[in-house]
Design a protein around this motif. Sequence first.
Motif, PDB file in Angstrom:
ATOM      1  N   LEU A  14       0.801  -1.230   0.000  1.00 41.21           N
ATOM      2  CA  LEU A  14       0.000   0.000   0.000  1.00 41.21           C
ATOM      3  C   LEU A  14       0.832   1.278   0.000  1.00 41.21           C
ATOM      4  CD1 LEU A  14      -2.781  -1.009   2.570  1.00 41.21           C
ATOM      5  CD2 LEU A  14      -2.918  -1.016   0.069  1.00 41.21           C
ATOM      6  N   ALA A  15       2.102   1.193   0.405  1.00 39.96           N
ATOM      7  CA  ALA A  15       2.944   2.394   0.505  1.00 39.96           C
ATOM      8  C   ALA A  15       3.245   2.953  -0.881  1.00 39.96           C
ATOM      9  CB  ALA A  15       4.254   2.062   1.217  1.00 39.96           C
ATOM     10  N   PRO A  16       3.311   4.288  -1.010  1.00 45.61           N
ATOM     11  CA  PRO A  16       3.677   4.900  -2.285  1.00 45.61           C
ATOM     12  C   PRO A  16       5.071   4.429  -2.709  1.00 45.61           C
ATOM     13  CG  PRO A  16       2.984   6.561  -0.705  1.00 45.61           C
ATOM     14  CD  PRO A  16       3.059   5.263   0.025  1.00 45.61           C
ATOM     15  N   LYS A  17       5.261   4.269  -4.001  1.00 50.87           N
ATOM     16  CA  LYS A  17       6.518   3.703  -4.498  1.00 50.87           C
ATOM     17  C   LYS A  17       7.328   4.710  -5.319  1.00 50.87           C
ATOM     18  CE  LYS A  17       5.288  -0.725  -3.455  1.00 50.87           C
ATOM     19  NZ  LYS A  17       3.973  -0.484  -2.965  1.00 50.87           N
ATOM     20  N   ASP A  18       7.319   5.971  -4.950  1.00 49.89           N
ATOM     21  CA  ASP A  18       8.083   6.971  -5.706  1.00 49.89           C
ATOM     22  C   ASP A  18       9.555   6.557  -5.800  1.00 49.89           C
ATOM     23  OD1 ASP A  18       5.716   8.354  -5.809  1.00 49.89           O
ATOM     24  OD2 ASP A  18       6.237   9.711  -4.180  1.00 49.89           O
ATOM     25  N   THR A  19      10.174   6.312  -4.667  1.00 45.65           N
ATOM     26  CA  THR A  19      11.587   5.888  -4.651  1.00 45.65           C
ATOM     27  C   THR A  19      11.754   4.513  -4.010  1.00 45.65           C
ATOM     28  OG1 THR A  19      12.022   6.863  -2.492  1.00 45.65           O
ATOM     29  CG2 THR A  19      12.328   8.286  -4.409  1.00 45.65           C
ATOM     30  N   HIS A  20      10.692   3.929  -3.515  1.00 41.58           N
ATOM     31  CA  HIS A  20      10.696   2.646  -2.795  1.00 41.58           C
ATOM     32  C   HIS A  20      11.368   2.744  -1.426  1.00 41.58           C
ATOM     33  CE1 HIS A  20       9.012   0.111  -5.974  1.00 41.58           C
ATOM     34  NE2 HIS A  20       9.655   0.909  -6.797  1.00 41.58           N
ATOM     35  N   ALA A  21      11.891   3.924  -1.065  1.00 39.67           N
ATOM     36  CA  ALA A  21      12.575   4.071   0.220  1.00 39.67           C
ATOM     37  C   ALA A  21      11.615   3.865   1.388  1.00 39.67           C
ATOM     38  CB  ALA A  21      13.242   5.440   0.313  1.00 39.67           C
ATOM     39  N   LEU A  22      10.417   4.423   1.287  1.00 42.31           N
ATOM     40  CA  LEU A  22       9.447   4.268   2.369  1.00 42.31           C
ATOM     41  C   LEU A  22       9.040   2.801   2.517  1.00 42.31           C
ATOM     42  CD1 LEU A  22       7.561   5.311   4.546  1.00 42.31           C
ATOM     43  CD2 LEU A  22       5.902   5.842   2.755  1.00 42.31           C
ATOM     44  N   VAL A  79       3.577  11.125   4.983  1.00 41.13           N
ATOM     45  CA  VAL A  79       2.924  10.395   3.889  1.00 41.13           C
ATOM     46  C   VAL A  79       1.582   9.858   4.373  1.00 41.13           C
ATOM     47  CG1 VAL A  79       3.096   8.408   2.338  1.00 41.13           C
ATOM     48  CG2 VAL A  79       5.133   9.789   2.817  1.00 41.13           C
ATOM     49  N   GLU A  80       1.562   9.282   5.552  1.00 41.02           N
ATOM     50  CA  GLU A  80       0.336   8.679   6.092  1.00 41.02           C
ATOM     51  C   GLU A  80      -0.764   9.719   6.301  1.00 41.02           C
ATOM     52  OE1 GLU A  80      -2.093   5.582   7.829  1.00 41.02           O
ATOM     53  OE2 GLU A  80      -0.290   5.477   6.638  1.00 41.02           O
ATOM     54  N   TYR A  81      -0.411  10.844   6.910  1.00 41.58           N
ATOM     55  CA  TYR A  81      -1.417  11.832   7.298  1.00 41.58           C
ATOM     56  C   TYR A  81      -1.472  13.055   6.383  1.00 41.58           C
ATOM     57  CZ  TYR A  81      -1.337   9.018  11.496  1.00 41.58           C
ATOM     58  OH  TYR A  81      -1.396   7.963  12.369  1.00 41.58           O
ATOM     59  N   GLY A  82      -0.474  13.226   5.527  1.00 39.25           N
ATOM     60  CA  GLY A  82      -0.437  14.386   4.651  1.00 39.25           C
ATOM     61  C   GLY A  82       0.169  15.600   5.342  1.00 39.25           C
ATOM     62  N   SER A  83       0.344  16.650   4.580  1.00 40.74           N
ATOM     63  CA  SER A  83       0.870  17.913   5.108  1.00 40.74           C
ATOM     64  C   SER A  83       0.215  19.051   4.348  1.00 40.74           C
ATOM     65  CB  SER A  83       2.395  17.952   4.951  1.00 40.74           C
ATOM     66  OG  SER A  83       2.730  18.062   3.583  1.00 40.74           O
ATOM     67  N   VAL A  84       0.627  20.240   4.627  1.00 46.52           N
ATOM     68  CA  VAL A  84       0.079  21.403   3.936  1.00 46.52           C
ATOM     69  C   VAL A  84       0.361  21.303   2.437  1.00 46.52           C
ATOM     70  CG1 VAL A  84       0.286  23.914   3.710  1.00 46.52           C
ATOM     71  CG2 VAL A  84       0.303  22.866   5.961  1.00 46.52           C
ATOM     72  N   ASN A  85       1.510  20.741   2.092  1.00 42.56           N
ATOM     73  CA  ASN A  85       1.934  20.700   0.691  1.00 42.56           C
ATOM     74  C   ASN A  85       1.638  19.376  -0.017  1.00 42.56           C
ATOM     75  OD1 ASN A  85       3.045  23.287   0.960  1.00 42.56           O
ATOM     76  ND2 ASN A  85       4.877  22.417   1.883  1.00 42.56           N
ATOM     77  N   ALA A  86       1.195  18.375   0.700  1.00 39.54           N
ATOM     78  CA  ALA A  86       0.984  17.061   0.079  1.00 39.54           C
ATOM     79  C   ALA A  86      -0.251  16.384   0.673  1.00 39.54           C
ATOM     80  CB  ALA A  86       2.208  16.182   0.286  1.00 39.54           C
ATOM     81  N   ALA A  87      -1.006  15.742  -0.173  1.00 37.76           N
ATOM     82  CA  ALA A  87      -2.195  15.010   0.286  1.00 37.76           C
ATOM     83  C   ALA A  87      -1.770  13.732   1.003  1.00 37.76           C
ATOM     84  CB  ALA A  87      -3.074  14.666  -0.902  1.00 37.76           C
ATOM     85  N   ALA A  88      -2.598  13.276   1.909  1.00 33.16           N
ATOM     86  CA  ALA A  88      -2.329  12.036   2.627  1.00 33.16           C
ATOM     87  C   ALA A  88      -2.365  10.850   1.662  1.00 33.16           C
ATOM     88  CB  ALA A  88      -3.355  11.840   3.726  1.00 33.16           C
ATOM     89  N   GLN A  89      -1.463   9.891   1.894  1.00 33.41           N
ATOM     90  CA  GLN A  89      -1.431   8.641   1.136  1.00 33.41           C
ATOM     91  C   GLN A  89      -1.362   7.495   2.146  1.00 33.41           C
ATOM     92  OE1 GLN A  89       1.309   8.648  -2.308  1.00 33.41           O
ATOM     93  NE2 GLN A  89       1.799  10.738  -1.670  1.00 33.41           N
ATOM     94  N   PRO A  90      -2.474   7.222   2.824  1.00 27.27           N
ATOM     95  CA  PRO A  90      -2.460   6.237   3.908  1.00 27.27           C
ATOM     96  C   PRO A  90      -2.027   4.843   3.444  1.00 27.27           C
ATOM     97  CG  PRO A  90      -4.531   7.440   3.863  1.00 27.27           C
ATOM     98  CD  PRO A  90      -3.794   7.791   2.612  1.00 27.27           C
ATOM     99  N   TYR A  91      -1.192   4.224   4.249  1.00 26.73           N
ATOM    100  CA  TYR A  91      -0.726   2.860   3.986  1.00 26.73           C
ATOM    101  C   TYR A  91      -0.627   2.071   5.285  1.00 26.73           C
ATOM    102  CZ  TYR A  91       3.595   4.671   5.812  1.00 26.73           C
ATOM    103  OH  TYR A  91       4.510   5.239   6.642  1.00 26.73           O
TER     104      TYR A  91
END
Length: 135
Positions: free
Chosen positions: A42-50, A95-107
Amino acid sequence: MSSKQTARLKRRLAAIPKKVREAVQPALIKSGDELVDRMRQLAPKDTHALANSIVATPPGQATPAYSQPGGSRVAAENQVLVTAGNADVRYPHLVEYGSVNAAAQPYFWPAYRLNRKRIADRVKRAMRKAIREAK
């Protein structure tokens, strides 16, 4: 949890026979690994680091520094701790909860909610089996 509740829980956990606690550990470890796999899916895979930073810490071992939730700590004998993040990946909560600059991507929590019943059932089965064999 109040101190009375904590003390009561500690007494109840101490009353569980050692063989039962030992018999449950493989079920805990398997459940932790299964939860890690689901979180990585479920985690975003932009760099796979997370996704690569999500790990299960078996009983008696320490979680990675800077891991979420709670940073580094040692898992008790009847715990498997699943954490996200490490010294290089310090943003899992953003990533889980989002921030002012990015939407949440819960995993993290969606994976937990999807697996919670299965994990509880596996642990209960292992406990029941150990108790039956101890009789």
